[in-house]
Motif scaffolding. Structure first.
Motif, short mmCIF file in Angstrom:
data_model
loop_
_atom_site.label_atom_id
_atom_site.label_comp_id
_atom_site.label_asym_id
_atom_site.label_seq_id
_atom_site.Cartn_x
_atom_site.Cartn_y
_atom_site.Cartn_z
N GLN A 54 1.40 -1.22 -0.24
CA GLN A 54 -0.28 0.03 0.55
C GLN A 54 0.67 1.27 -0.19
N GLN A 79 1.82 5.03 0.60
CA GLN A 79 0.78 6.65 1.03
C GLN A 79 2.13 7.72 0.44
N GLU A 81 -1.10 10.01 -6.29
CA GLU A 81 -2.79 9.95 -6.21
C GLU A 81 -3.09 8.87 -6.98
N ILE A 120 -1.40 5.77 -4.98
CA ILE A 120 -2.54 5.43 -3.46
C ILE A 120 -4.18 4.99 -4.04
N GLU A 121 -4.51 5.06 -4.61
CA GLU A 121 -5.76 4.87 -5.50
C GLU A 121 -5.62 3.73 -5.60
N ARG A 122 -4.51 2.92 -6.33
CA ARG A 122 -5.16 2.06 -7.12
C ARG A 122 -4.17 0.59 -5.74
N THR A 123 -3.64 1.55 -4.63
CA THR A 123 -3.13 0.18 -3.34
C THR A 123 -3.74 0.02 -2.59
N SER A 124 -5.56 1.28 -2.31
CA SER A 124 -5.77 1.52 -1.13
C SER A 124 -6.38 0.33 -0.68
N GLU A 125 -6.68 -0.64 -1.14
CA GLU A 125 -7.12 -1.83 -0.35
C GLU A 125 -6.19 -2.80 -0.15
N ASP A 180 -3.20 -4.79 2.02
CA ASP A 180 -2.97 -4.54 3.19
C ASP A 180 -1.98 -5.09 4.10
N ILE A 228 3.21 -0.70 4.50
CA ILE A 228 2.82 -0.09 3.86
C ILE A 228 4.45 1.13 3.11
N ASN A 230 5.92 4.67 2.79
CA ASN A 230 5.57 5.54 2.82
C ASN A 230 6.48 6.39 2.24
#
Length: 255
Positions: free
Chosen positions: A115, A117, A134, A137-142, A144, A147, A149
């Protein structure tokens, strides 16, 4: 389709066995100041931007390895609020790196369940840089897994001043009283409010300072420094940092 890659200890143990790394006590959050790209290039008679390009490849390797080892969060100091002072051509190149990195590596990040961030004021970044971030972030938001960062246009003092302003505004409007302000409340107003504080900070290139990076969050982190420039940093050195971390005792002010 997103595929979650399981953490397989057997594969990693083959790599790390000489160090005796304890795979059940891998630091949850590792922060890295990726320093020395320019000096690496200068020592080879190359322009500074060549060092930054080489360093991007190292990011890929370390992200892969951190994910395989079971690190939960990896925060990379990619561009500070002070880096705008660098030569214009270098800044422009640095602003293209996230575009190139995510453009080529995003499918693998998705496959590895990573993910993406960011921390910092990304609103001041060029549109092409901001758009790439952006999208990632959107394409990996799900996802888990790890991270990843990126600290972009990040400065810790700026971050803390903003936190103070937000809390002061709440006191001023009567939403909270000054007596209710706690360390936990302050932390909740930082960019990293959803992350655990780093267990380990790594800095390359021989410098031994924080350079306005996570000043609040690193209060009880272990520090690990190496003379190696970031473009020469590799999986073996990353493992060495984790091994040394595991052989320290974190007392948090106690005995």
């Amino acid at each position: 389709m997103q595929i979650k890659i399981p953490f397989t200890k057997s594969k990693v143990q083959t790599i790390n066995r000489p160090l005796g790394l304890d795979y059940d006590h891998i630091p949850k959050h590792v922060a890295i100041i990726m320093d020395g790209n320019g000096r690496w290039a200068k020592n080879r008679g190359m322009p500074r931007i060549a060092g930054h390009k080489e360093g991007m490849g190292v990011v890929k390797k370390i992200v892969r390895h951190a994910s395989d080892l079971g690190v939960q969060a990896l925060t990379l100091y990619a561009f500070s609020t002070e880096n705008w002072k660098r030569p214009k051509n270098e800044v422009e190149f640095l602003m293209k790196l996230p575009v190139d990195f995510l453009g080529t590596y995003l499918p693998e990040l998705i496959e590895r369940n990573v993910q993406v961030q960011t921390i910092g004021d990304v609103s001041l970044l060029p549109p092409h840089t901001r758009n790439a971030i952006e999208e990632a972030i959107e394409r990996t938001s799900e996802n888990d897994g790890l991270i990843l960062n990126f600290a972009l246009n990040y400065g810790s003092r700026y971050e803390m001043v903003n936190a103070v302003k937000e809390i002061a505004a709440k006191v001023e409007t009567g939403e909270i009283s000054a007596s209710e302000v706690t360390e936990e409340m302050f932390s909740s107003h930082l960019y990293t409010s959803d992350l655990l504080e780093p267990d380990l900070l790594i800095r390359t290139s021989g410098e031994q300072r924080l350079s306005n990076f996570l000043l609040w969050q690193l209060a009880y982190s272990e520090f690990w420094f190496t003379e190696v420039y970031w473009p020469d940093f590799d999986e073996a050195l990353f493992e060495k940092a984790l091994y040394d971390y595991q052989n320290r005792k974190r007392r948090y002010g106690g005995i």
